[in-house]
Design a protein around this motif. Structure first.
Motif, PDB file in Angstrom:
ATOM      1  N   ILE A  57       0.867  -1.181   0.000  1.00 30.93           N
ATOM      2  CA  ILE A  57       0.000   0.000   0.000  1.00 30.93           C
ATOM      3  C   ILE A  57       0.898   1.224   0.000  1.00 30.93           C
ATOM      4  CG2 ILE A  57      -1.784   1.247   1.273  1.00 30.93           C
ATOM      5  CD1 ILE A  57      -2.339  -1.642   2.551  1.00 30.93           C
ATOM      6  N   ARG A 123      -1.936   8.113   3.022  1.00 30.96           N
ATOM      7  CA  ARG A 123      -2.899   7.065   3.370  1.00 30.96           C
ATOM      8  C   ARG A 123      -3.133   6.978   4.873  1.00 30.96           C
ATOM      9  NH1 ARG A 123      -6.033   4.687   5.300  1.00 30.96           N
ATOM     10  NH2 ARG A 123      -6.766   2.560   5.049  1.00 30.96           N
ATOM     11  N   ARG A 124      -2.117   7.154   5.681  1.00 28.62           N
ATOM     12  CA  ARG A 124      -2.230   6.899   7.116  1.00 28.62           C
ATOM     13  C   ARG A 124      -2.634   8.113   7.951  1.00 28.62           C
ATOM     14  NH1 ARG A 124      -3.495   2.075   6.494  1.00 28.62           N
ATOM     15  NH2 ARG A 124      -1.917   0.802   5.511  1.00 28.62           N
ATOM     16  N   GLU A 129      -8.818   8.385   6.949  1.00 28.63           N
ATOM     17  CA  GLU A 129      -9.758   7.390   7.486  1.00 28.63           C
ATOM     18  C   GLU A 129     -11.131   8.014   7.697  1.00 28.63           C
ATOM     19  OE1 GLU A 129      -9.227   4.100   8.137  1.00 28.63           O
ATOM     20  OE2 GLU A 129      -7.138   4.179   7.501  1.00 28.63           O
ATOM     21  N   ALA A 140     -10.004  -1.466   4.317  1.00 30.23           N
ATOM     22  CA  ALA A 140      -9.584  -2.323   3.198  1.00 30.23           C
ATOM     23  C   ALA A 140      -9.898  -1.655   1.860  1.00 30.23           C
ATOM     24  CB  ALA A 140     -10.264  -3.689   3.285  1.00 30.23           C
ATOM     25  N   ASP A 143      -7.351   1.047   1.266  1.00 31.13           N
ATOM     26  CA  ASP A 143      -6.093   0.440   0.818  1.00 31.13           C
ATOM     27  C   ASP A 143      -6.172   0.088  -0.662  1.00 31.13           C
ATOM     28  OD1 ASP A 143      -5.055   0.660   3.377  1.00 31.13           O
ATOM     29  OD2 ASP A 143      -5.376  -1.455   3.879  1.00 31.13           O
ATOM     30  N   TRP A 146      -5.955   3.212  -2.763  1.00 30.20           N
ATOM     31  CA  TRP A 146      -4.579   3.722  -2.828  1.00 30.20           C
ATOM     32  C   TRP A 146      -3.730   2.868  -3.777  1.00 30.20           C
ATOM     33  CZ3 TRP A 146      -6.702   7.335  -0.162  1.00 30.20           C
ATOM     34  CH2 TRP A 146      -5.996   8.450   0.241  1.00 30.20           C
ATOM     35  N   ILE A 147      -3.893   1.568  -3.707  1.00 31.01           N
ATOM     36  CA  ILE A 147      -3.133   0.674  -4.586  1.00 31.01           C
ATOM     37  C   ILE A 147      -3.498   0.943  -6.047  1.00 31.01           C
ATOM     38  CG2 ILE A 147      -2.863  -1.752  -5.280  1.00 31.01           C
ATOM     39  CD1 ILE A 147      -3.160  -2.420  -2.236  1.00 31.01           C
TER      40      ILE A 147
END
Length: 152
Positions: A57, A123-124, A129, A140, A143, A146-147
């Motif tokens: 990720i 992402r984090r 979120e 999920a 993720d 993002w991928i």
């Protein structure tokens, strides 16, 4: 008791194995360890399958990748994605999500500024979120977004 250890490619490694009584079974030329392994297989045992690891990720994606991925996912329109990436005009779905962020200590304004002006999205970040959940994305799904975005 016989133990086996697989290498990173899933193949059995020729190693010394310690059994319950702490004696060693060496990997020797007469293949006693291999014979013990084959007996273990004959008893109905099977080597563990190597763990499958998905794609990594990415820590961040560009603003264009984010807008394009959201448009391809159907969360925003293509026209909204273009306006967002080119001019920082937030899509209606983002505006609606921002309405649910508390308007204390400038949180909503800070989130709006970040969405409108950021050139990368992390992402984090907690805001990722929070907004993701407001848009219907669980961890999920974020993720996966993002991928996918990283490939665009």
């Amino acid at each position: 008791m016989y133990a086996k250890i697989n290498g990173p490619d899933g193949r059995l490694l020729p190693i010394i194995v310690r059994v319950a009584d702490n004696t060693a079974i060496p990997s020797d030329p007469s293949n006693n360890d291999w014979q013990a392994y084959e007996a273990w297989i004959a008893e109905g045992n099977a080597p563990a399958e190597p763990e499958a690891h998905g794609p990594a990720i990415p820590a961040s994606i560009s603003d264009r990748q984010f807008a394009q991925a959201l448009a391809l996912a159907g969360t925003i329109t293509e026209a909204e994605a273009l306006a967002w990436a080119a001019r920082g005009e937030l899509p209606q779905a983002m505006e609606d999500a921002l309405d649910h962020i508390p308007d204390t200590n400038g949180q909503r304004f800070g989130a709006r500024m970040m969405l409108a002006a950021a050139t990368t999205y992390e992402r984090r970040l907690p805001l990722t979120e929070q907004l993701g959940a407001l848009l219907g994305y669980d961890a999920a799904a974020l993720d996966a977004l993002w991928i996918r975005a990283a490939t665009l």
